[in-house]
Design an enzyme around this catalytic site. Structure first.
Site, PDB file in Angstrom:
ATOM      1  N   THR A 176       0.837  -1.194   0.000  1.00  9.58           N
ATOM      2  CA  THR A 176       0.000   0.000   0.000  1.00  9.58           C
ATOM      3  C   THR A 176       0.872   1.243   0.000  1.00  9.58           C
ATOM      4  O   THR A 176       2.066   1.193   0.284  1.00  9.58           O
ATOM      5  CB  THR A 176      -0.908   0.061   1.238  1.00  9.58           C
ATOM      6  OG1 THR A 176      -0.138   0.466   2.383  1.00  9.58           O
ATOM      7  CG2 THR A 176      -1.574  -1.264   1.516  1.00  9.58           C
ATOM      8  N   ASP A 177       0.252   2.370  -0.285  1.00  5.89           N
ATOM      9  CA  ASP A 177       0.890   3.648  -0.015  1.00  5.89           C
ATOM     10  C   ASP A 177       0.532   4.042   1.422  1.00  5.89           C
ATOM     11  O   ASP A 177      -0.112   3.297   2.153  1.00  5.89           O
ATOM     12  CB  ASP A 177       0.445   4.697  -1.036  1.00  5.89           C
ATOM     13  CG  ASP A 177       1.495   5.790  -1.255  1.00  5.89           C
ATOM     14  OD1 ASP A 177       2.302   6.041  -0.337  1.00  5.89           O
ATOM     15  OD2 ASP A 177       1.499   6.404  -2.330  1.00  5.89           O
ATOM     16  N   TRP A 178       0.915   5.233   1.814  1.00  2.00           N
ATOM     17  CA  TRP A 178       0.892   5.695   3.201  1.00  2.00           C
ATOM     18  C   TRP A 178      -0.504   5.560   3.831  1.00  2.00           C
ATOM     19  O   TRP A 178      -1.427   6.249   3.444  1.00  2.00           O
ATOM     20  CB  TRP A 178       1.360   7.146   3.232  1.00  2.00           C
ATOM     21  CG  TRP A 178       1.721   7.679   4.573  1.00  2.00           C
ATOM     22  CD1 TRP A 178       0.937   8.438   5.383  1.00  2.00           C
ATOM     23  CD2 TRP A 178       2.969   7.523   5.251  1.00  2.00           C
ATOM     24  NE1 TRP A 178       1.624   8.764   6.522  1.00  2.00           N
ATOM     25  CE2 TRP A 178       2.872   8.216   6.471  1.00  2.00           C
ATOM     26  CE3 TRP A 178       4.156   6.853   4.947  1.00  2.00           C
ATOM     27  CZ2 TRP A 178       3.923   8.278   7.392  1.00  2.00           C
ATOM     28  CZ3 TRP A 178       5.197   6.906   5.859  1.00  2.00           C
ATOM     29  CH2 TRP A 178       5.085   7.606   7.065  1.00  2.00           C
ATOM     30  N   ASP A 232      -3.007   3.730   3.494  1.00  2.00           N
ATOM     31  CA  ASP A 232      -4.146   3.749   2.579  1.00  2.00           C
ATOM     32  C   ASP A 232      -5.209   2.711   2.890  1.00  2.00           C
ATOM     33  O   ASP A 232      -6.343   2.842   2.408  1.00  2.00           O
ATOM     34  CB  ASP A 232      -3.661   3.605   1.136  1.00  2.00           C
ATOM     35  CG  ASP A 232      -3.217   4.930   0.551  1.00  2.00           C
ATOM     36  OD1 ASP A 232      -3.674   5.969   1.061  1.00  2.00           O
ATOM     37  OD2 ASP A 232      -2.422   4.945  -0.397  1.00  2.00           O
TER      38      ASP A 232
END
Length: 759
Positions: free
Chosen positions: A305-307, A309
């Site tokens: 995932t990104d930050w 998310d």
């Protein structure tokens, strides 16, 4: 005979290397399976968990102590209680190699105390060089690298970045960005390889080759991470992390090819789009994460995932009523690793979900296997921390020279009225403008800090544009007045007075550094005060050389109309000032080409591969009329194209068309030329693009030297996605364009696509 033997030897070598890789992969799979069989559910979930570095650092007053130091109590909780498998990020600003060594060593020391001794995989955003290590080599941001139209330079940048990232004891790089830079407002534009799918996929594959080589276990290589899968770059309002509406056909035609090519190139991980497409957050899309990424593209690496998310599925997107439900949706959709990144809630929720039967153990095992496989491939089980003595070239003059070459080839000359450039070295030059004396407009975001706001401190030994010009022609020939900041006046009257005494004005306009949401803007126009500075300077009658230091094409139409010469510098890195000075005074010949269409008006944001109805009528002032088109760029020499030749008038199924053209340097100095091959389909079942880039090659020619440039095209290269989301090549007439040369050919096929989508 010797040639035949040589070819045979190469083939045998390739077969041997491939066989070795198969054996190595089989061995790793056995190790992974054996390890998974020993793991508890808690240990498996730990491998799927990624924390930010801040969570294991010593702090004072809530802020990390510098130089950074590990808090052993926090680290023990992370690695021995929760068995966390990955840590990322940098806290504050860039670290020295020595600090990185201490941090990574301590982390891996504690990982080795856990029951199964599984090393942590550390990840970092090394976006244009290892931008979080002091003294590392900085390259142009990706948009500048795209402007070089030189995949070999991109590959070399990847090699050097991998070397210096491993020299920082980090084996995982969250790069490259493979988003398609279609919307000029979007603050990530400078992180992309531009607006064209072919350019993006070609440059992206080259940099991945540089990062990974043939073996990511090599101590000079890293695992790459493709960002941001998928469609992140085309939000309706141009703002970061806001909704996109992209039909499936359009996704497959323009946005998917770069990721498909990267997967073919062996990329080991992918980071997921933080936003949503057609109302579905990508972190929740089983269709995109499993059906397309795994099923169609055959991707076998880690999906991270990104930050935070997964949390945002509840907090922002509102498709999950609870955080626990958000975890269930994301993992079942196909996420392998959660960038949590501040707590252990993911571990707790996922364990409950498995025990409740809401996330099957098969999904957990799939993800853990992917993660462990990459860790084994990286060699961090055997060597969790690198040897400091193995990296003598870190920050070396050799690497700096490659950075200078990249910056020089990226810089794009857009206007040169009456050949005002190059300037004479005895000219009296006024250097002015907000981008003239700051490294922030050369480096951009992701430089020493997330926002790049301390580049002037960390890169104090590098040359701004002003310093480089002074170094080039002497302090006695240079006057400097800031004129304005990026948004406000400083002393325009003093700047005008200085201009009247100068022979030429070098006016540096543009943007300060930014990254992600802080880079959102409501208006693509250049701030009014900068345009005012250009207007007032033009009244002096002195020639203006306009240099744009910016991460996206801000509207400069009025200011650009006042210039005698215009240069697009992008964000050209720590050697950008030197490269600009070399070009301004003729010690280098510009060869960059625009990797995007430069708009003339704020809302006239049309990509070059527009539809025919976007061209407008012959008397339509509102039709396609950019300030400069994709692929445009001038040189200090001239090139002539001739003898465009095709190997046959018609291309059939299973055949290859060879296209050649002669290019001659007709000027008086050596120069590099990017030879761009465009092909247009005249009629198709889906409205065809006006033209599309289908190949390019960069060559260097001496004065009067000629070279024949050759391209090979197959039916797949001229295919498109039809209204059933199937890739097809339809029979018809195609037009080739290279420079001012055009030629047509026909494609003949016996395959007729049915309306069911079957071929």
């Amino acid at each position: 005979m010797k040639k035949v033997l040589c070819i045979a030897a190469v083939l045998c070598s390739a077969i041997y290397v491939k066989a070795q890789h198969v054996v190595a992969a089989s061995t790793i799979d056995k190790k992974v399976d054996a390890l998974i069989a020993k793991m508890t559910l808690d240990e498996k979930i730990g491998q799927m968990t990624q924390l930010t570095l801040d969570e294991v650092l010593q702090t004072s007053g809530g802020a990390a102590i510098h130089p950074l130091q590990i808090d052993t109590v926090k680290l023990k909780e992370a690695l021995l209680k929760y068995h966390v498998g990955s840590i990322l990020n940098v806290s504050g600003g860039a670290n020295t190699r020595e600090v990185w060594y201490g941090l990574i060593s301590k982390i891996q020391e504690f990982a080795a105390k856990d029951r199964l001794k599984i090393p942590v995989i550390y990840g970092i955003d090394a976006m244009h060089g290892q931008n979080y290590t002091v003294g590392a080599t900085f390259f142009p941001q990706e948009i500048g690298m795209a402007a070089t139209f030189n995949p070999e330079l991109a590959r070399r940048e990847g090699e050097i970045t991998a070397y210096e990232t491993r020299a920082s004891y980090i084996p995982w790089n969250f790069s490259p960005v493979l988003d398609l830079g279609k919307n000029a407002l979007w603050p990530h534009i400078y992180e992309t390889f531009g607006e064209d799918p072919y350019l993006v996929k070609t440059m992206g594959a080259a940099v991945i080759k540089g990062y990974q080589g043939d073996d990511i276990g090599n101590k000079y290589k890293v695992a790459s991470c493709l960002k941001h899968y998928l469609g992140y770059s085309f939000p309706l309002d141009g703002k970061d992390r806001t909704p996109a509406w992209i039909p499936d056909r359009y996704i497959r035609e323009y946005f998917l090819p770069s990721f498909a090519e990267a997967v073919k190139s062996g990329a080991k991980s992918v980071m997921i789009n933080s936003s949503e497409i057609n109302g579905i957050p990508v972190h929740a899309s089983k269709y995109l994460l499993t059906d397309v990424l795994r099923g169609e593209l055959k991707f076998t690496g880690i999906a991270v995932t990104d930050w935070q998310d997964i949390k945002y599925l509840h907090d922002r997107h509102h498709i999950a009523a609870t955080q626990k439900e958000a975890v269930m949706i994301a993992i079942n959709a196909g996420i392998d690793m959660s960038m949590v990144p501040y707590d252990y809630s993911f571990c707790q929720y996922l364990k409950e979900l498995v025990n409740e039967g809401k996330v099957p153990m098969t999904r957990i095992n799939e993800s853990v296997k992917r993660i462990l496989r990459v860790k084994y491939e990286l060699g961090i089980f055997e060597h969790p921390v690198g040897n400091p003595d193995d990296y003598p070239k870190f920050g070396s003059a050799e690497f700096e020279a490659v950075s200078l070459k990249a910056a020089t080839e990226s810089i794009t000359l857009l206007k040169n009225t009456n050949n005002i450039l190059p300037l004479k070295k005895d000219a009296k030059v006024l250097v002015t403008g907000p981008a003239a004396n700051t490294m922030r407009s050369l480096d951009g975001g992701w430089s020493y800090t997330w926002q790049g706001d301390f580049s002037d401190k960390f890169a104090a030994d590098k040359n701004t544009v002003l310093k480089a010009i002074i170094q080039k022609i002497g302090k006695e020939n240079v006057d400097y007045q800031p004129g304005t900041t990026f948004a406000d006046a400083v002393d325009i009257d003093a700047t005008i007075a200085a201009a009247k005494k100068a022979d030429v004005i070098v006016l540096c306009l543009g943007e300060p550094s930014y990254a992600e949401n802080p880079g959102n803007i409501n208006d693509l126009s250049l701030p009014a005060i900068q345009t005012q500075l250009a207007t007032e300077l033009a009244k002096t009658g002195k020639p203006i050389v306009l240099i744009m230091g910016e991460g996206r094409p801000r509207i400069i139409t009025e200011a650009e109309g006042k210039s005698a010469a215009t240069i697009m510098a992008y964000l050209s890195g720590n050697e950008g000032g030197n490269a600009l000075a070399d070009i301004l005074f003729g010690d280098a010949n510009p060869s960059g080409r625009l990797p995007f269409t430069y708009p003339r008006y704020p809302n006239a944001l049309v990509n070059y591969y527009r539809k025919n109805i976007e061209n407008g009528n012959s008397d339509d002032a509102m039709g396609y009329n950019p300030l400069y088109e994709f692929g445009y760029g001038l040189s200090y020499t001239t090139f002539a194209y001739s003898n465009l030749h095709i190997s046959k008038p018609a291309l059939s199924d299973g055949e290859t068309l060879t296209i050649s053209v002669d290019v001659k340097n007709t000027g008086s100095r050596a120069g590099k030329e990017s030879v761009l091959l465009y092909i247009s389909e005249l009629y198709a079942s889906v409205t065809p693009d006006t033209k599309r880039l289908r190949g390019f090659d960069k060559i260097e020619l001496q004065p009067n030297e000629s070279r024949t440039v050759t391209f090979k095209i197959t039916p797949t290269d001229i295919s498109f996605i039809n209204d059933l989301s199937k890739r097809v090549t339809e029979a018809g007439e195609f037009k080739i364009q290279i420079g001012n040369q055009t030629q047509s050919f026909n494609y003949l096929t016996s395959i007729v696509p049915s309306r069911t989508g079957k071929l």
